[in-house]
Design a protein around this motif. Structure first.
Motif, PDB file in Angstrom:
ATOM      1  N   HIS A 186       0.815  -1.225   0.000  1.00 54.61           N
ATOM      2  CA  HIS A 186       0.000   0.000   0.000  1.00 54.61           C
ATOM      3  C   HIS A 186       0.847   1.273   0.000  1.00 54.61           C
ATOM      4  O   HIS A 186       0.457   2.284   0.577  1.00 54.61           O
ATOM      5  N   PHE A 187       2.040   1.216  -0.601  1.00 52.92           N
ATOM      6  CA  PHE A 187       2.816   2.452  -0.684  1.00 52.92           C
ATOM      7  C   PHE A 187       2.135   3.437  -1.644  1.00 52.92           C
ATOM      8  O   PHE A 187       2.277   4.636  -1.503  1.00 52.92           O
ATOM      9  N   LEU A 191      -3.875  10.575  -1.759  1.00 48.51           N
ATOM     10  CA  LEU A 191      -3.988  11.435  -0.581  1.00 48.51           C
ATOM     11  C   LEU A 191      -4.756  12.713  -0.906  1.00 48.51           C
ATOM     12  O   LEU A 191      -4.532  13.327  -1.951  1.00 48.51           O
ATOM     13  N   PHE A 192      -5.626  13.093   0.015  1.00 44.34           N
ATOM     14  CA  PHE A 192      -6.298  14.388  -0.064  1.00 44.34           C
ATOM     15  C   PHE A 192      -5.798  15.233   1.101  1.00 44.34           C
ATOM     16  O   PHE A 192      -6.157  14.982   2.254  1.00 44.34           O
ATOM     17  N   PRO A 193      -4.933  16.222   0.835  1.00 46.39           N
ATOM     18  CA  PRO A 193      -4.368  17.024   1.924  1.00 46.39           C
ATOM     19  C   PRO A 193      -5.272  18.185   2.328  1.00 46.39           C
ATOM     20  O   PRO A 193      -6.202  18.569   1.612  1.00 46.39           O
ATOM     21  N   THR A 194      -4.960  18.765   3.490  1.00 46.18           N
ATOM     22  CA  THR A 194      -5.622  19.991   3.943  1.00 46.18           C
ATOM     23  C   THR A 194      -4.546  21.013   4.309  1.00 46.18           C
ATOM     24  O   THR A 194      -3.380  20.663   4.516  1.00 46.18           O
ATOM     25  N   CYS A 195      -4.956  22.265   4.438  1.00 45.08           N
ATOM     26  CA  CYS A 195      -4.021  23.337   4.820  1.00 45.08           C
ATOM     27  C   CYS A 195      -3.679  23.273   6.309  1.00 45.08           C
ATOM     28  O   CYS A 195      -2.843  24.042   6.788  1.00 45.08           O
ATOM     29  N   GLU A 196      -4.333  22.366   7.037  1.00 49.64           N
ATOM     30  CA  GLU A 196      -3.988  22.150   8.458  1.00 49.64           C
ATOM     31  C   GLU A 196      -2.910  21.076   8.608  1.00 49.64           C
ATOM     32  O   GLU A 196      -2.542  20.705   9.729  1.00 49.64           O
ATOM     33  N   GLY A 197      -2.445  20.534   7.488  1.00 49.36           N
ATOM     34  CA  GLY A 197      -1.401  19.517   7.545  1.00 49.36           C
ATOM     35  C   GLY A 197      -1.924  18.115   7.788  1.00 49.36           C
ATOM     36  O   GLY A 197      -1.166  17.205   8.141  1.00 49.36           O
ATOM     37  N   GLU A 198      -3.236  17.909   7.589  1.00 48.94           N
ATOM     38  CA  GLU A 198      -3.828  16.573   7.738  1.00 48.94           C
ATOM     39  C   GLU A 198      -3.957  15.914   6.362  1.00 48.94           C
ATOM     40  O   GLU A 198      -4.110  16.605   5.346  1.00 48.94           O
ATOM     41  N   LEU A 199      -3.888  14.579   6.361  1.00 49.27           N
ATOM     42  CA  LEU A 199      -4.018  13.814   5.118  1.00 49.27           C
ATOM     43  C   LEU A 199      -5.129  12.784   5.263  1.00 49.27           C
ATOM     44  O   LEU A 199      -5.222  12.095   6.277  1.00 49.27           O
ATOM     45  N   HIS A 300      -9.971   0.278   5.727  1.00 47.31           N
ATOM     46  CA  HIS A 300      -8.892   0.920   6.481  1.00 47.31           C
ATOM     47  C   HIS A 300      -9.319   2.338   6.842  1.00 47.31           C
ATOM     48  O   HIS A 300     -10.180   2.916   6.186  1.00 47.31           O
ATOM     49  N   PRO A 301      -8.706   2.926   7.867  1.00 46.70           N
ATOM     50  CA  PRO A 301      -9.063   4.306   8.235  1.00 46.70           C
ATOM     51  C   PRO A 301      -8.796   5.259   7.068  1.00 46.70           C
ATOM     52  O   PRO A 301      -7.887   5.033   6.265  1.00 46.70           O
ATOM     53  N   ILE A 302      -9.602   6.329   6.990  1.00 48.16           N
ATOM     54  CA  ILE A 302      -9.410   7.299   5.906  1.00 48.16           C
ATOM     55  C   ILE A 302      -8.508   8.456   6.345  1.00 48.16           C
ATOM     56  O   ILE A 302      -8.011   9.199   5.509  1.00 48.16           O
ATOM     57  N   HIS A 303      -8.310   8.601   7.664  1.00 49.74           N
ATOM     58  CA  HIS A 303      -7.411   9.650   8.164  1.00 49.74           C
ATOM     59  C   HIS A 303      -6.000   9.069   8.157  1.00 49.74           C
ATOM     60  O   HIS A 303      -5.698   8.161   8.923  1.00 49.74           O
ATOM     61  N   LEU A 304      -5.130   9.588   7.294  1.00 48.71           N
ATOM     62  CA  LEU A 304      -3.879   8.892   6.982  1.00 48.71           C
ATOM     63  C   LEU A 304      -2.609   9.648   7.387  1.00 48.71           C
ATOM     64  O   LEU A 304      -1.523   9.246   6.992  1.00 48.71           O
ATOM     65  N   THR A 305      -2.728  10.723   8.165  1.00 49.11           N
ATOM     66  CA  THR A 305      -1.539  11.536   8.463  1.00 49.11           C
ATOM     67  C   THR A 305      -0.439  10.710   9.113  1.00 49.11           C
ATOM     68  O   THR A 305       0.701  10.661   8.619  1.00 49.11           O
ATOM     69  N   LYS A 306      -0.770  10.020  10.220  1.00 44.23           N
ATOM     70  CA  LYS A 306       0.250   9.219  10.931  1.00 44.23           C
ATOM     71  C   LYS A 306       0.712   8.055  10.068  1.00 44.23           C
ATOM     72  O   LYS A 306       1.885   7.716  10.029  1.00 44.23           O
ATOM     73  N   TYR A 308       0.811   7.828   6.839  1.00 46.17           N
ATOM     74  CA  TYR A 308       1.674   8.303   5.759  1.00 46.17           C
ATOM     75  C   TYR A 308       3.097   8.523   6.267  1.00 46.17           C
ATOM     76  O   TYR A 308       4.069   8.092   5.646  1.00 46.17           O
ATOM     77  N   LYS A 309       3.228   9.191   7.399  1.00 43.75           N
ATOM     78  CA  LYS A 309       4.565   9.485   7.928  1.00 43.75           C
ATOM     79  C   LYS A 309       5.311   8.189   8.277  1.00 43.75           C
ATOM     80  O   LYS A 309       6.510   8.058   8.029  1.00 43.75           O
TER      81      LYS A 309
END
Length: 328
Positions: A186-187, A191-199, A300-306, A308-309
């Motif tokens: 799953h590399f 991604l859908f980013p936001t200006c708050e730094g969330e993915l 899988h969760p849709i909130h991917l910030t952590k 992704y990192k």
């Protein structure tokens, strides 16, 4: 030039319109940057065309994938010939989808200006009879969700023959260890980013399957148009110039990373594509009614910030380990 012999029997005004659409589509189909912006501009002018916003955000990701290939990491893992093939695969799929879909959007735009449906002309733009039926239905009932799904179904079928099943791509890209590796781990994630730094977004798994790609498109649409999230995605899209470097969104992280992927236009030349007439996929392939199902299953969760990192760290560690063994 159209492949349909009936083209020469069209009234002058309609034949002229087809040529005009062809020219405008080609002028905007230069590279990933122009496509991404064109889809967004169309959506902002015609907000009922929600597919255009989805296409713009997915196109951003296509650009990130292209620039990854020439960034600080992937050249340490992939030979230049493989990286070139991967770039050309992304580029070909992007180009084919835009050629097909933007012509449809322009015909819709002209139809609204004339207040009369002109979708009988789609066949002269190499567009499937499937979409002629769907546009007519949209014109009559205005169901933008159904049209969104229809366009997802159509575009994934449009690239199936000339990209996914094309012998060179099939052998040298989709059947390679690298592609299976990315697919399995799953590399490759949209991604859908936001200006708050969330993915937010979803992973691509089983990319060779047209049904799985359609399901992915529907899952991505459900994330993008989630009423709680959509305003943040639109804010990002409108306020963030697309360069195709991952820096476009990583700069919004609380601790911004240094840029480790290049800008697309400083990296790749304009590719001149040739269109090979494929025929109508809707007449050649079995249509599956399940493609229209509105059910979306997020495993899988849709909130991917952590996530992704963490995946970035894993990928970089893998490349470092590989280099340790190959440098001895």
């Amino acid at each position: 030039m159209t492949h349909n012999p009936q083209f020469y029997q069209l009234p002058d005004g309609e034949a002229e319109l087809i040529q005009k659409i062809r020219i405008e589509t080609a002028s905007k189909n230069l590279d990933n940057i122009s496509r991404t912006q064109t889809y967004l501009d169309f959506y902002l002018e015609y907000p009922e065309m929600i597919w255009a916003f989805l296409a713009s955000m997915v196109s951003r990701n296509g650009g990130y994938n292209m620039c990854d290939l020439e960034g600080d990491w992937f050249p340490n893992m992939l030979a230049p010939a493989i990286r070139k093939r991967l770039f050309l695969t992304y580029e070909r799929a992007n180009w084919l989808i835009f050629r097909d879909a933007y012509a449809q959007l322009l015909l819709y735009s002209y139809s609204t200006k004339k207040s009369t449906p002109m979708f009988h002309l789609l066949k002269f733009l190499d567009v499937s009879t499937f979409m002629e039926k769907e546009w007519q239905e949209f014109w009559e009932n205005g169901d933008k969700r159904r049209l969104l799904t229809a366009l997802i179904i159509n575009e994934q079928n449009v690239i199936q023959e000339p990209v996914m099943l094309e012998p060179v791509y099939k052998k040298r890209v989709f059947n390679t260890f690298m592609f299976s590796f990315e697919d399995h781990l799953h590399f490759s994630t949209v991604l859908f980013p936001t200006c708050e730094g969330e993915l937010y977004g979803a992973s691509v798994n089983g990319f060779k399957s047209v049904t799985k790609r359609i399901n992915l498109g529907k899952r991505l649409a459900s994330v993008l148009f989630d009423p709680r999230l959509y305003p943040s995605f639109l804010e990002f899209a409108v306020n963030t110039e697309h360069t195709a470097s991952r820096r476009d969104y990583e700069k919004y992280f609380p601790i911004p990373k240094r840029r480790d992927t290049p800008f697309l236009r400083c990296t790749y030349p304009i590719i001149h594509h040739h269109y090979r007439h494929q025929g109508d996929w809707y007449k050649q392939r079995k249509f599956r009614q399940e493609w229209f199902s509105s059910h979306t299953n997020h495993r899988h969760p849709i909130h991917l910030t952590k996530w992704y990192k963490k995946k970035q760290k894993q990928l970089h560690a893998l490349i470092k380990v590989k280099n340790l063994f190959t440098s001895d």
